[in-house]
Design an enzyme around this catalytic site. Sequence first.
Site, short mmCIF file in Angstrom:
data_model
loop_
_atom_site.label_atom_id
_atom_site.label_comp_id
_atom_site.label_asym_id
_atom_site.label_seq_id
_atom_site.Cartn_x
_atom_site.Cartn_y
_atom_site.Cartn_z
N TRP A 104 -10.53 25.28 2.98
CA TRP A 104 -12.00 25.25 3.15
C TRP A 104 -12.83 25.04 2.03
O TRP A 104 -13.74 24.23 1.85
CB TRP A 104 -12.73 26.40 3.97
N ASP A 173 -19.38 30.39 1.21
CA ASP A 173 -18.92 30.31 2.42
C ASP A 173 -18.54 31.47 2.87
O ASP A 173 -17.44 31.79 2.51
CB ASP A 173 -18.03 29.11 2.25
N LYS A 197 -17.06 33.42 14.13
CA LYS A 197 -15.88 34.49 13.84
C LYS A 197 -16.79 35.91 13.99
O LYS A 197 -16.03 36.67 14.70
CB LYS A 197 -15.38 34.25 12.44
C1 LIG Z 1 -14.30 29.92 5.58
C2 LIG Z 1 -14.25 28.62 6.65
N1 LIG Z 1 -15.27 27.82 6.19
C3 LIG Z 1 -15.68 26.69 7.12
C4 LIG Z 1 -14.89 26.61 8.30
C5 LIG Z 1 -15.23 25.43 9.02
O1 LIG Z 1 -16.18 25.89 9.88
P1 LIG Z 1 -17.03 25.00 11.22
O2 LIG Z 1 -15.93 24.84 12.13
O3 LIG Z 1 -18.24 25.86 11.66
O4 LIG Z 1 -17.43 23.63 10.53
C6 LIG Z 1 -14.11 27.49 8.74
C7 LIG Z 1 -13.54 27.51 10.04
O5 LIG Z 1 -12.66 28.08 10.53
C8 LIG Z 1 -13.78 28.53 7.91
O6 LIG Z 1 -12.88 29.71 8.22
#
Ligand SMILES: Cc1ncc(COP(=O)(O)O)c(C=O)c1O
Length: 362
Positions: A104, A173, A197
């Site tokens: 991520w 994030d 989540k």
């Molecule tokens: C730490 C983290 N950041 C970003 C994301 C991406 O999120 P989204 O699907 O809401 O764009 C995820 C998805 O699993 C994640 O675990």
Amino acid sequence: MTAHRIYNFNAGPAALPLSVLETIQAEFLDFQGSGMSVTEISHRSKWFDAVIEDAIARTRRLLGLSDQYEVLFLQGGASMQFAMIPMNFLGDGDTADYVNTGTWATKAIKEARIQGKTVTEAATSEDRGFAYIPKDIAFTPGAVYAHITSNNTIKGTQWDAFPETGGVPLVADMSSDIMSRPLPVDKFGMIYAGAQKNIGPAGVCMVILRKDLLERTPSSLPTMLRYTTFAEKNSMYNTPPCFAIYTIQLVLKWLEETIGGLEKMAAVNQAKGDKLYSLLDGSDFYQGTADADSRSLMNVTFRLPSEDLEKQFVADALAAGFGGLKGHRSVGGCRASIYNATGMDAIEALMDFMREFERKMG
Ligand SMILES: Cc1ncc(COP(=O)(O)O)c(C=O)c1O
């Protein structure tokens, strides 16, 4: 009739508190005497207004936010934030630091660079497959922000203490650990989290933003990509994801009124993690993949002696009523995601299953 429910260890979308789901079910056809479902009412109605105001107020109370911070609900998931953050905050000559702790974070860096922004990878744990959270990070003095991923959903690592940046605001994030523990909020310029989540369903991203950062937003950006648009209109410049925000409101109410706040939630999460990791530590059959000092209390990642055994473990677990234990497709292995709504009962039941599987197969 009692619904069939399994122990849900999904990484996201993930388990929600049962009482929240029951409330949604109970008021689904007639929301608060309106004679309409929450999915049928106007976002400009008094009913929805009360929902979003309460969600914001609870976020403020739970995290202890001063009025220096905005609480926004945006669409496009956390992934949209990867693009919006550099777009809104980095002008010509500005730089930002990113700590690369996995998939991520890598994506966040990529989205900044696509736009031609100057970002520095201040540290990375790629040398050992992102199994740890880097220490001794050389943050760039004068950077506009320093970006971290507080919990790494795929690799099962989590920042315990947050780094000293020399006054540079952290942008985090927190998609997979928002509201799992109290935070030293003052260190953060921005916190964002895809809701699916720990706090709600997919379709909304919570953004907590220090107001002074809004001054950086260029007016040349498309309206929907500017933080100022949403800050000025209480997240209702256009139709917001009403149902997702409503669910967040109920989850935050549960956190405040049933759990008793984030200190209490953190203690429960610590106890759950300690238990499950103690099983991994006491076994040669199950091997945790994250360094002990970087382990996540949200996503517990582990391997079995072979991929065949891992496949069988996931299949047998599902047959026994434990869902979502397969590791992320990019890394394989197994993963138990144990967010706020996953109770100690689920951990203990899973541990019994794991011990029995080891006894049979080990
Ligand atoms: C730490 C983290 N950041 C970003 C994301 C991406 O999120 P989204 O699907 O809401 O764009 C995820 C998805 O699993 C994640 O675990």
